[in-house]
Scaffold this active site. Structure first.
Site, PDB file in Angstrom:
ATOM      1  N   THR A  19      -0.391  -8.305   0.910  1.00 45.88           N
ATOM      2  CA  THR A  19      -0.189  -7.255  -0.112  1.00 45.88           C
ATOM      3  C   THR A  19       0.304  -7.748  -1.131  1.00 45.88           C
ATOM      4  O   THR A  19       1.326  -8.639  -1.138  1.00 45.88           O
ATOM      5  CB  THR A  19       0.928  -6.247   0.547  1.00 45.88           C
ATOM      6  OG1 THR A  19       0.134  -5.607   1.559  1.00 45.88           O
ATOM      7  CG2 THR A  19       0.931  -4.971  -0.590  1.00 45.88           C
ATOM      8  N   CYS A  58     -11.824  -3.976  -2.263  1.00 45.92           N
ATOM      9  CA  CYS A  58     -13.118  -4.639  -2.168  1.00 45.92           C
ATOM     10  C   CYS A  58     -13.458  -5.445  -0.888  1.00 45.92           C
ATOM     11  O   CYS A  58     -12.233  -5.949  -0.373  1.00 45.92           O
ATOM     12  CB  CYS A  58     -13.437  -5.175  -3.292  1.00 45.92           C
ATOM     13  SG  CYS A  58     -13.211  -4.138  -4.898  1.00 45.92           S
ATOM     14  N   THR A  88       3.922   2.120   4.433  1.00 45.16           N
ATOM     15  CA  THR A  88       4.425   2.253   5.676  1.00 45.16           C
ATOM     16  C   THR A  88       5.324   0.941   6.127  1.00 45.16           C
ATOM     17  O   THR A  88       6.245   1.333   6.842  1.00 45.16           O
ATOM     18  CB  THR A  88       3.162   2.429   6.695  1.00 45.16           C
ATOM     19  OG1 THR A  88       2.396   3.425   6.284  1.00 45.16           O
ATOM     20  CG2 THR A  88       3.229   2.300   8.303  1.00 45.16           C
ATOM     21  N   SER A  89       5.075  -0.075   5.786  1.00 46.76           N
ATOM     22  CA  SER A  89       5.809  -1.313   5.923  1.00 46.76           C
ATOM     23  C   SER A  89       7.306  -0.859   5.656  1.00 46.76           C
ATOM     24  O   SER A  89       8.350  -1.305   6.216  1.00 46.76           O
ATOM     25  CB  SER A  89       5.447  -2.511   5.603  1.00 46.76           C
ATOM     26  OG  SER A  89       4.013  -2.715   6.186  1.00 46.76           O
ATOM     27  N   SER A 101       5.266  -6.572   6.245  1.00 47.48           N
ATOM     28  CA  SER A 101       3.881  -6.397   5.930  1.00 47.48           C
ATOM     29  C   SER A 101       2.776  -6.423   7.123  1.00 47.48           C
ATOM     30  O   SER A 101       2.941  -7.488   7.825  1.00 47.48           O
ATOM     31  CB  SER A 101       3.403  -7.364   4.673  1.00 47.48           C
ATOM     32  OG  SER A 101       2.021  -7.283   4.620  1.00 47.48           O
ATOM     33  N   GLN A 102       1.980  -5.528   7.358  1.00 44.38           N
ATOM     34  CA  GLN A 102       1.089  -5.582   8.305  1.00 44.38           C
ATOM     35  C   GLN A 102       0.095  -6.700   8.072  1.00 44.38           C
ATOM     36  O   GLN A 102      -0.073  -7.724   8.985  1.00 44.38           O
ATOM     37  CB  GLN A 102       0.369  -4.303   8.484  1.00 44.38           C
ATOM     38  CG  GLN A 102      -0.596  -4.095   9.720  1.00 44.38           C
ATOM     39  CD  GLN A 102      -1.659  -4.830   9.645  1.00 44.38           C
ATOM     40  OE1 GLN A 102      -2.417  -5.587  10.498  1.00 44.38           O
ATOM     41  NE2 GLN A 102      -2.622  -4.690   8.567  1.00 44.38           N
ATOM     42  N   SER A 103      -0.476  -6.648   6.989  1.00 50.35           N
ATOM     43  CA  SER A 103      -1.404  -7.781   6.550  1.00 50.35           C
ATOM     44  C   SER A 103      -1.000  -9.055   6.453  1.00 50.35           C
ATOM     45  O   SER A 103      -1.740 -10.129   6.382  1.00 50.35           O
ATOM     46  CB  SER A 103      -2.361  -7.008   5.493  1.00 50.35           C
ATOM     47  OG  SER A 103      -1.513  -6.977   4.330  1.00 50.35           O
ATOM     48  N   HIS A 124      20.317  20.259  -2.515  1.00 43.89           N
ATOM     49  CA  HIS A 124      20.302  19.717  -3.798  1.00 43.89           C
ATOM     50  C   HIS A 124      19.157  19.894  -4.540  1.00 43.89           C
ATOM     51  O   HIS A 124      18.628  19.148  -5.465  1.00 43.89           O
ATOM     52  CB  HIS A 124      21.062  18.349  -3.799  1.00 43.89           C
ATOM     53  CG  HIS A 124      22.294  18.047  -3.167  1.00 43.89           C
ATOM     54  ND1 HIS A 124      23.520  18.554  -3.541  1.00 43.89           N
ATOM     55  CD2 HIS A 124      22.414  17.518  -1.831  1.00 43.89           C
ATOM     56  CE1 HIS A 124      24.267  18.322  -2.601  1.00 43.89           C
ATOM     57  NE2 HIS A 124      23.873  17.697  -1.761  1.00 43.89           N
TER      58      HIS A 124
END
Ligand code: F6R
Length: 693
Positions: free
Chosen positions: A435, A2, A385-386, A430-432, A586
């Site tokens: 998180t 949001c 992704t991080s 972390s990009q931001s 496996h």
């Protein structure tokens, strides 16, 4: 996720139409985060109910107007103007002071529908209105209590308890007396005492016209300040706390969950901290610090303390939030990577001289290097992704530093309450920098006494502020929800981190110097791999109708397999799985047949011969292979031309994941017209929710 936006003009006349447009535009800037509905609230007019001369203080102003709509911002805008056209509301009416709030919602509690959109209201009179990011975990208990007190609920949201609780508190405080005895911030603080969970909130109230209150715990929120007569201003520099107090100067004040919505108005911002209650009234910004936990632990309520804060400068340019010649932000950010990588490395790689070794300088951690070298282990923590970027960097850290490196997905560490020790160095990626899971893991590591290092793209973010030291990746603002340029810059920062930690060992100097040479060349190699654009588009077109795509990688490129698959999932909405090639025998081999497309990452490194053997086994099962290999090695990975090959420039092994990920980043989105239809309400961008924050 949001989005929150609010606009308050003080001592500067703004027409209703203008105010609406500022709010709509704020919401457009937040669109990229994904949403399914939106809403705003503005004032109806200056007329007061039950008051002949339009100015009696004891009379109630008319309820604020609330507009909420399912769908995109354009449908909200349309519905507002359509509704206005059916009333006698004057769009040209001018307000010298006015407070408006706005919200984009991604449904969590209750389906996307106007009744579930924000602002949520205390009731038909809109006495209190709230926009909310986050989740109130104890809303059911609060709701039951409020229902017992006669409140009726219209929505299925967790948010609706907040304005209703505010009304309850307000009514209780005013019981038996006609006049208003309780201040807006007292109401909000009382409400906050009862809320559990994560939130960023903005309150607007009919009882406190032209005021706004923002508060937060866990979700990001910024205040932006624009003085309209700066030359005649307060006499205070905006770094000075006095800048926030009223000088009677006309100004515009903004709240936003995201810097992108502020930068076109002002770069002067205050990053609101957890527990702070920011009250905008009569041109003043008052900040109170509220520590609920402290109060609870002492068995009572602590009184919120007034705090003084100075503004800081937003390091972002308006151009960064424009798409330029690109169709969408993700595409722009993929193509920006040669530049973003250059910026990440700028001033940090030392070329050495005739008798000096090449080295790396990371200002943010240089004073902590000794402690890091003495750590019992290094723990990487991140999400999505991080996490993958950290995984790509793990082998070089182990090689150059000789310290055990363990990997933790933030939520999993918290679920297990895995051991973290004082002797650990814990690196938060972390990009931001905001998180929620990563932040909770940071709190946990701090409680356990570990040295906490932050690697983020967002100066002033919660992770940047709350870690002991760290490195900014300086990739520039990343707007596309699917992370691309931040990933490659994160890897480069962590490779530089390994170089800096390993700098005290003579035996690996030659290796370190070859990596530094490789880093210098990396932007041009990424520029080269971006030329595969058309080839990748064609491949993506072929694969678009498939149900699934497997990606095999190992060593440095196990992370490439995971990240490549994550991008395909996110942007093509197609099942895709990254698999450690060593695990093929496996279990996953059972999936292989002539139909299922499989990407194998087989660029030249120490694992190359093992990957050749994987390719042979997949061939033996008639696998439908797409092999990524180093330029000129197609015949080594695909004898007889039996599979499709993507040839990429070769670089030093530990930074090869930066080159290898580029062809897998965005092509699946770019090629599919159908896909764009699948993505909800995002005319402006490719954005969707991807589980962030
Ligand atoms: C995927 C993606 C997410 C984020 C994850 C963590 O493209 O963007 O997986 O990487 O939500 O976000 P940050 O890095 O901001 O902590």
């Amino acid at each position: 996720m949001c989005g929150i936006f609010a606009y308050l003009n003080y001592n500067v006349a703004r027409e209703r139409r203008y105010i609406l447009e500022v709010l709509f535009n704020g919401l457009r800037r937040l669109e990229y985060r994904g949403y399914d509905s939106a809403g705003i609230s503005v004032d109806s007019s200056y007329f007061y109910v039950g008051c002949e001369d339009h100015c009696g203080n004891s009379c109630k102003p008319l309820p604020p107007l609330v507009f909420r709509q399912e769908g995109n911002i354009d449908s909200l805008v349309r519905s507002v103007y359509e509704e206005v056209a059916t009333t006698d509301l004057n769009l040209e009416e001018s307000f010298p002071i006015h407070a408006g709030i706005a919200h984009t919602r991604w449904a969590t509690h209750g389906e996307p529908a106007p009744r579930n959109s924000h602002p949520q209201s205390s009731g038909s009179e809109n006495d209190f209105l709230v926009v909310h990011n986050g989740v109130i975990t104890n809303y059911e208990v609060l709701k039951e209590t409020l229902v017992r007190h006669g409140f009726t609920f219209e929505s299925e949201t967790d948010t609706e308890v907040i304005p209703k609780l505010a009304k309850f508190v307000f009514d209780k405080a005013n019981e038996g007396e006609g006049d208003q005895t309780v201040t807006f911030s007292q109401v909000v603080i009382e409400v906050m005492r009862h809320l559990e969970g994560a939130y960023a909130l903005i309150f607007k109230s009919r009882h406190y016209p032209n005021e706004l209150i923002a508060c937060k715990r866990g979700s990001p929120l910024l205040l932006g300040v624009k003085e309209l007569n700066e030359d005649k201003g307060t006499g205070a520099s905006f770094h000075d706390v006095k800048f926030l107090t009223n000088s009677g100067q006309p100004k515009e004040l903004f709240f936003s969950s995201d810097a992108q919505a502020l930068v076109e108005h002002t770069k002067k911002v205050l990053v609101i901290e957890d527990g702070e209650v920011v009250h905008l009234k009569d041109g003043d910004v008052t900040i109170l610090k509220f520590d609920n936990d402290k109060g609870k632990s002492k068995g009572g309520h602590t009184r919120p303390a007034s705090v003084q804060r100075a503004l800081s400068v937003l390091e972002m340019e308006v151009e960064q939030i424009n798409k330029g010649k690109y169709e969408h932000y993700m595409q722009k950010e993929i193509h920006e990577q040669p530049e973003s990588l250059t910026t990440t490395m700028r001033g940090r790689l030392i070329r050495g001289g005739s008798c000096k070794a090449k080295s790396v300088l990371l200002g943010g951690i240089k004073d902590h290097l000794k402690t890091i070298r003495r750590s019992r282990r290094i723990v990487f923590i991140g999400c999505g992704t991080s996490y993958n970027a950290a995984l790509a960097s793990r082998p070089i850290l182990e090689e150059l530093c000789g310290i055990p490196v363990t990997m933790e997905i933030a939520s999993d560490l918290l679920d297990r309450l895995g051991p973290i020790y004082r002797e650990d160095t814990v690196v938060f990626v972390s990009q931001s920098g905001e998180t929620a899971d990563t932040l909770l893991a940071l709190e946990y590591a701090l409680e356990n006494g570990a040295l906490c290092v932050g690697i983020t793209n967002t100066v002033g973010s919660a992770i940047a502020r709350n870690t002991h030291c760290g490195v900014h990746i300086n990739a520039g603002c990343e707007i596309g929800v699917a992370s691309t340029k931040a990933y490659t810059s994160q890897i480069v920062v962590m490779v530089m981190l390994a170089l800096a930690i390993g700098d005290d060992t003579i035996s690996n100097q030659t290796r370190r110097e070859s990596i530094i040479d490789g880093l210098f060349e990396l932007p041009s190699k990424v520029r080269e791999v971006l030329k595969l654009d058309q080839e990748m588009k064609d491949l993506a077109k072929e694969l678009m109708s498939e149900q699934s795509l497997l990606v095999f990688g190992r060593g440095y490129n196990y992370a490439t397999a995971l990240e490549g698959a994550l991008k395909v999932k996110e942007v093509a909405l197609m099942h895709s799985e990254g698999i450690l090639a060593g695990e093929m025998k496996h279990g996953p081999l059972a999936l292989v047949d002539e139909n299922l497309p499989i990407v194998v990452i087989a660029t030249h490194d120490a694992c190359f011969s093992k990957q050749q053997s994987v390719i042979q086994q997949l061939h033996a099962r008639k696998g439908r292979l797409i092999v990524m290999c180093s330029k000129g090695e197609a015949s080594l990975v695909c004898p007889g031309g039996s599979c499709r090959v993507i040839e990429v420039p070769q670089v030093v092994d530990c930074i090869q994941p930066v080159v290898n990920i580029v062809p897998l980043q965005g092509h699946f989105l770019k090629t599919s017209g159908d896909l764009r239809k699948k993505i909800k309400h995002s005319d402006e961008s490719e954005s969707r929710e991807c589980g962030r924050k």
